[in-house]
Motif scaffolding. Structure first.
Motif, PDB file in Angstrom:
ATOM      1  N   TYR A 604      46.321  53.186  27.035  1.00 14.58           N
ATOM      2  CA  TYR A 604      45.758  52.818  29.028  1.00 14.58           C
ATOM      3  C   TYR A 604      45.073  51.068  28.855  1.00 14.58           C
ATOM      4  CZ  TYR A 604      45.285  54.295  33.653  1.00 14.58           C
ATOM      5  OH  TYR A 604      45.194  54.696  34.757  1.00 14.58           O
ATOM      6  N   VAL A 605      45.801  50.631  29.434  1.00 16.23           N
ATOM      7  CA  VAL A 605      45.022  49.449  30.044  1.00 16.23           C
ATOM      8  C   VAL A 605      44.678  48.959  32.068  1.00 16.23           C
ATOM      9  CG1 VAL A 605      45.210  47.066  30.618  1.00 16.23           C
ATOM     10  CG2 VAL A 605      45.871  47.874  28.484  1.00 16.23           C
ATOM     11  N   MET A 606      43.052  49.590  32.251  1.00 17.82           N
ATOM     12  CA  MET A 606      42.489  49.312  33.557  1.00 17.82           C
ATOM     13  C   MET A 606      42.303  47.906  34.094  1.00 17.82           C
ATOM     14  SD  MET A 606      40.577  52.646  33.269  1.00 17.82           S
ATOM     15  CE  MET A 606      40.689  52.342  31.701  1.00 17.82           C
ATOM     16  N   ILE A 607      43.011  47.286  35.161  1.00 22.51           N
ATOM     17  CA  ILE A 607      42.496  45.686  35.108  1.00 22.51           C
ATOM     18  C   ILE A 607      41.912  45.995  36.498  1.00 22.51           C
ATOM     19  CG2 ILE A 607      43.363  43.900  35.447  1.00 22.51           C
ATOM     20  CD1 ILE A 607      45.523  43.434  33.159  1.00 22.51           C
ATOM     21  N   SER A 608      40.854  45.023  37.364  1.00 23.29           N
ATOM     22  CA  SER A 608      40.500  45.352  38.429  1.00 23.29           C
ATOM     23  C   SER A 608      39.502  43.118  38.017  1.00 23.29           C
ATOM     24  CB  SER A 608      39.580  46.210  38.802  1.00 23.29           C
ATOM     25  OG  SER A 608      38.191  45.356  40.183  1.00 23.29           O
ATOM     26  N   GLY A 609      40.669  42.160  39.021  1.00 23.27           N
ATOM     27  CA  GLY A 609      39.478  40.967  38.676  1.00 23.27           C
ATOM     28  C   GLY A 609      40.274  40.368  37.285  1.00 23.27           C
ATOM     29  N   GLU A 628      36.343  46.474  26.542  1.00 22.12           N
ATOM     30  CA  GLU A 628      36.125  46.173  27.744  1.00 22.12           C
ATOM     31  C   GLU A 628      35.905  44.558  27.234  1.00 22.12           C
ATOM     32  OE1 GLU A 628      33.168  45.550  30.924  1.00 22.12           O
ATOM     33  OE2 GLU A 628      32.863  47.622  31.073  1.00 22.12           O
ATOM     34  N   ILE A 629      37.051  43.952  28.696  1.00 18.18           N
ATOM     35  CA  ILE A 629      37.087  42.289  28.293  1.00 18.18           C
ATOM     36  C   ILE A 629      36.513  41.926  30.039  1.00 18.18           C
ATOM     37  CG2 ILE A 629      38.068  40.879  28.215  1.00 18.18           C
ATOM     38  CD1 ILE A 629      40.216  41.773  26.309  1.00 18.18           C
ATOM     39  N   GLN A 630      35.892  41.114  29.711  1.00 24.99           N
ATOM     40  CA  GLN A 630      34.291  40.800  30.646  1.00 24.99           C
ATOM     41  C   GLN A 630      35.511  39.074  31.122  1.00 24.99           C
ATOM     42  OE1 GLN A 630      33.553  41.645  33.664  1.00 24.99           O
ATOM     43  NE2 GLN A 630      33.151  43.618  33.002  1.00 24.99           N
ATOM     44  N   LYS A 631      35.558  38.809  32.003  1.00 27.00           N
ATOM     45  CA  LYS A 631      35.880  36.729  32.561  1.00 27.00           C
ATOM     46  C   LYS A 631      36.159  36.703  33.646  1.00 27.00           C
ATOM     47  CE  LYS A 631      40.993  36.800  31.644  1.00 27.00           C
ATOM     48  NZ  LYS A 631      41.997  36.230  30.503  1.00 27.00           N
ATOM     49  N   THR A 632      36.218  35.712  33.884  1.00 27.69           N
ATOM     50  CA  THR A 632      35.447  35.015  35.329  1.00 27.69           C
ATOM     51  C   THR A 632      37.619  35.255  35.956  1.00 27.69           C
ATOM     52  OG1 THR A 632      33.597  33.771  35.835  1.00 27.69           O
ATOM     53  CG2 THR A 632      35.203  32.872  37.220  1.00 27.69           C
ATOM     54  N   ALA A 633      37.794  35.732  37.276  1.00 23.00           N
ATOM     55  CA  ALA A 633      39.407  35.647  37.394  1.00 23.00           C
ATOM     56  C   ALA A 633      38.976  33.999  38.052  1.00 23.00           C
ATOM     57  CB  ALA A 633      39.698  36.411  37.936  1.00 23.00           C
ATOM     58  N   PRO A 634      40.566  33.817  37.957  1.00 21.78           N
ATOM     59  CA  PRO A 634      40.569  32.537  38.715  1.00 21.78           C
ATOM     60  C   PRO A 634      41.124  32.663  39.727  1.00 21.78           C
ATOM     61  CG  PRO A 634      42.642  32.517  37.008  1.00 21.78           C
ATOM     62  CD  PRO A 634      41.618  34.078  36.281  1.00 21.78           C
ATOM     63  N   VAL A 635      40.979  31.715  40.491  1.00 20.70           N
ATOM     64  CA  VAL A 635      41.496  31.975  42.494  1.00 20.70           C
ATOM     65  C   VAL A 635      43.306  31.868  42.073  1.00 20.70           C
ATOM     66  CG1 VAL A 635      41.490  30.973  44.643  1.00 20.70           C
ATOM     67  CG2 VAL A 635      39.952  30.550  43.051  1.00 20.70           C
ATOM     68  N   ILE A 636      43.806  32.502  42.434  1.00 20.47           N
ATOM     69  CA  ILE A 636      45.370  33.589  42.216  1.00 20.47           C
ATOM     70  C   ILE A 636      45.713  32.203  42.819  1.00 20.47           C
ATOM     71  CG2 ILE A 636      46.718  34.394  43.620  1.00 20.47           C
ATOM     72  CD1 ILE A 636      44.803  35.866  42.218  1.00 20.47           C
ATOM     73  N   GLY A 637      46.982  31.724  41.509  1.00 19.81           N
ATOM     74  CA  GLY A 637      47.376  30.589  41.636  1.00 19.81           C
ATOM     75  C   GLY A 637      47.848  29.528  41.420  1.00 19.81           C
ATOM     76  N   GLU A 638      45.753  29.869  40.752  1.00 19.63           N
ATOM     77  CA  GLU A 638      45.069  28.396  40.405  1.00 19.63           C
ATOM     78  C   GLU A 638      45.252  28.351  38.904  1.00 19.63           C
ATOM     79  OE1 GLU A 638      40.747  26.454  39.773  1.00 19.63           O
ATOM     80  OE2 GLU A 638      41.481  26.723  41.938  1.00 19.63           O
ATOM     81  N   ALA A 639      45.591  27.115  37.626  1.00 18.31           N
ATOM     82  CA  ALA A 639      45.552  27.793  36.822  1.00 18.31           C
ATOM     83  C   ALA A 639      44.254  27.343  36.029  1.00 18.31           C
ATOM     84  CB  ALA A 639      46.762  26.794  35.810  1.00 18.31           C
ATOM     85  N   THR A 640      43.649  28.105  35.059  1.00 15.63           N
ATOM     86  CA  THR A 640      42.757  27.521  34.717  1.00 15.63           C
ATOM     87  C   THR A 640      42.823  27.652  32.657  1.00 15.63           C
ATOM     88  OG1 THR A 640      41.431  29.766  34.970  1.00 15.63           O
ATOM     89  CG2 THR A 640      41.111  28.142  36.666  1.00 15.63           C
TER      90      THR A 640
END
Length: 649
Positions: A604-609, A628-640
């Motif tokens: 079971y995987v849960m994702i928020s940002g 758990e994995i924490q990372k900075t979510a990119p702006v939607i539609g922007e590749a990082t």
């Protein structure tokens, strides 16, 4: 494998039924005498694709004359129906193209006199469908010829220079029964058109005369009615298609048909009463649509009523007669709950309603979501009946299946009596996105019971701020393969915050004997064919790679360049505990393994940002593993680039 089937299976009717005592046996290798005879082609033969004709090449098939090359579109599958073996086209993405501007070269096309014939078994009919032809009938552009079918009967259409700009249609007098074999023949001798079905003359006209008038740019297709505006692929099984440069007589048509009476006498085995063989279940969730599928015991016309509340406010139009039904609901609201109920109208007009159920459309990129993971359910209904309701109790938005959904793909009973009904508490309300395993045997049942993005054996889809990439690891995945190149391109294009890949076979595995008996010698510690993919996953910063095949649970450390890399590594997870016989790790711990468990389970995987939480539950619903994995979510539609990620258990 798919393209081999085109040349070997199309036309199986004639070779199989000419010897009724062996009609259900696999075709035998041709003797030297037969091979010599096969080269003595009819001098008027323009096109023939069949079991004893044609040559294979990387891009498709060359017909028996050696002059016509066909490109295979989609993923047609081999299929057995009664005494015949053929090639199944799925009605959405499958057909064969002999050229999009065929009249320019006239390869395989008649100028005037000709006979076109096909052996076909339709799964569904439609307003206008094509078996084989090169025709255009849109607006002012009209010309060519086509052998096809409507909702109720076969037809033959043609345009000649005496009536340029007009197609004349003649139609059979008897209705089509889905599931039955037919020999359909159209002839034109420059003065008259005739249509024969199973050796009988059904229609005739003298409206057209002279040379055939082709529309410029017309497409020459098999198992599809294609024009400049649209393509309408055929849903059914095709055994042979042939075009001859002269018009056969009634006697000659009967001579060709007579050996096939074993096929045409076959009656599809429908039950005497109408019932739901498989209840409604969901496929293809998007922000604005959902596909609903179900199966009935007898042909019926399916429709769906739905809405945001009950009583229902919307409904679809009844579809064509079929037993496996697939209805797409479109123009829905994103991340919105809906109620729905399927209906099946029998040939006598009786409307049978299904169960009232619910679904929710896919969420927007900024909305949290969750998905369940299961693999290798195989043939274990008791375990599936425990895991799938439990998975639904977690309320996932959807489920991914890692392959080996059944134990024997050709066994329909495993689909309709085990996998689908045992999974009903979940898949009736959330959709399942599967990958194909080895136990499906690449059988058409997989493509009948799942409706996936083309070409179905591999595909990609987005959900929330994640993108999923699905491979068929039964096929070639080497650097020169079509799948590898496709995946490289699609991963490079992805701007999703999270990237997940799943396929059946594992790249890393500590199993005791799948990749070498670890009690007797060394192991490759995973499928060596797939190791080349690891570099691709690292190149594109894939977050997690899910697989099955080994009937256990295993999670690796984050890996990059063949060693543990806690900041930039890719995690590989095996979740093959959906029902298959359990397997154990080898006697010595492997360097890449972080967690291992021998037991049936779901993930079971849960994702928020930029936050991902993972949990694994055993057969009794007890939590065994989490991280758990924490990372900075990119702006939607922007590749990082993939940022450093920290994981905790």
């Amino acid at each position: 494998m798919i393209r081999v089937a085109v040349a070997l299976i199309l036309g199986a009717c004639l070779s199989h039924v000419s010897q009724p005592a062996h009609a259900q046996a696999p075709a035998q290798p041709a003797t030297k005498t037969k091979k010599k005879e096969a080269k003595e082609l009819d001098p008027d033969l323009l096109l023939q694709v069949g079991i004893n004709a044609g040559k294979l090449h990387r891009d498709g098939v060359t017909d028996a004359t050696g002059k016509v090359r066909g490109v295979i579109m989609g993923n047609p599958m081999t299929n057995n129906i009664g005494p015949g073996a053929g090639f199944r086209f799925n009605g959405t993405t499958d057909w064969v193209s002999f050229g999009d501007n065929a009249p320019k070269t006239m390869a395989g096309l008649p100028k005037r006199d000709f006979t076109v014939s096909a052996w076909v078994n339709l799964e569904a009919t439609t307003e206008f469908g094509g078996i084989i032809g090169c025709a255009e009938d849109t607006g002012d552009a009209k010309g060519g010829w086509v052998l096809g079918y409507t909702t109720d009967a076969f037809y033959f259409a043609l345009s000649s220079k005496s009536q340029a700009g007009k197609l004349t249609y003649i139609k059979a007098t008897k209705p089509i029964t889905v599931g039955k074999w037919y020999n359909v023949v159209g002839t034109y001798d420059g003065t008259s058109m005739k249509l024969f079905v199973n050796g009988e003359l059904h229609a005739e006209t003298r409206e057209q005369s002279g040379d055939i008038a082709y529309a410029p740019g017309a497409a020459y297709t098999l198992a599809c009615l294609k024009n400049s505006k649209e393509a309408r692929p055929m849903a059914g099984t095709l055994l042979e298609a042939k075009v001859l440069g002269r018009a056969l007589t009634q006697i000659q048509i009967n001579e060709e048909f007579t050996p096939g009476t074993l096929l045409t006498s076959y009656e599809p085995q429908f039950e005497s009463t109408q019932r739901y063989v498989v209840g409604s279940y969901l496929q293809g969730a998007t922000t604005d649509g959902m596909t609903i599928m179900w199966e009935t015991s007898r042909p019926s016309r399916g429709w769906v009523e739905y809405g945001e509340a009950r009583p229902y406010s919307m409904k679809t139009e009844p579809g064509e007669l079929a037993t496996i039904h697939e209805v797409r609901l479109s123009n829905l609201k994103a991340e919105t709950p809906y109620f729905y109920r399927v209906h099946s109208i029998s040939e006598d007009g009786t409307d049978m309603a299904g169960e009232d159920l619910t679904f929710q459309t896919a969420v927007k990129p900024e909305t949290p979501f969750a998905f369940a993971i299961i693999g290798d359910t195989q043939k274990n209904k008791a375990v599936i009946e425990k895991l799938q309701p439990f998975a639904y109790s977690l309320r996932p938005n959807f489920e991914i299946h890692l392959g080996d959904v059944v134990d024997k793909g050709p066994d329909k009973g495993e689909w309709i009596q085990e996998l689908l009904p045992a999974s009903a508490p979940l898949i009736g309300r959330v959709c399942m996105f599967p990958s194909i395993g080895n136990h499906e045997e690449n059988h058409s049942n997989y493509f009948k019971y799942f409706s996936l993005p083309g070409p179905e054996y591999r595909y990609t889809y987005t959900y929330g701020n994640a993108q999923f990439f699905v491979l068929d690891t039964n096929r070639d995945v080497s650097e020169s393969s079509e799948q590898y190149k496709w995946l490289d391109t699609e991963l490079a294009k992805s701007t999703a915050t999270w990237k997940f890949v799943y396929h059946h076979h594992p790249i890393y595995s500590s199993d005791e004997d799948d990749y070498g008996d670890t009690y007797k010698g060394p192991s490759t510690m995973g499928d060596p064919r797939l190791r080349v993919l690891a570099g691709l996953y690292e190149k594109h910063n894939v977050d997690i790679v899910f697989s099955g095949h080994v009937h256990c649970y295993e999670r690796t450390w984050p890996i990059r360049d063949g060693k543990v890399d806690m900041k930039r590594g890719v995690r590989y997870m095996i979740s093959g505990g959906g029902g298959g016989g359990l397997e154990s790790a080898g006697p010595s711990r492997t360097w890449f393994t972080q967690r291992h468990y021998r037991g049936h389970h779901v993930g079971y995987v849960m994702i928020s940002g930029g936050t991902l939480e993972y949990q694994m539950f055993d057969l009794d619903g007890r939590l065994f593993d989490s991280f758990e994995i924490q990372k900075t979510a990119p702006v939607i539609g922007e590749a990082t680039a993939k940022p450093d990620a920290a994981a905790t258990r």
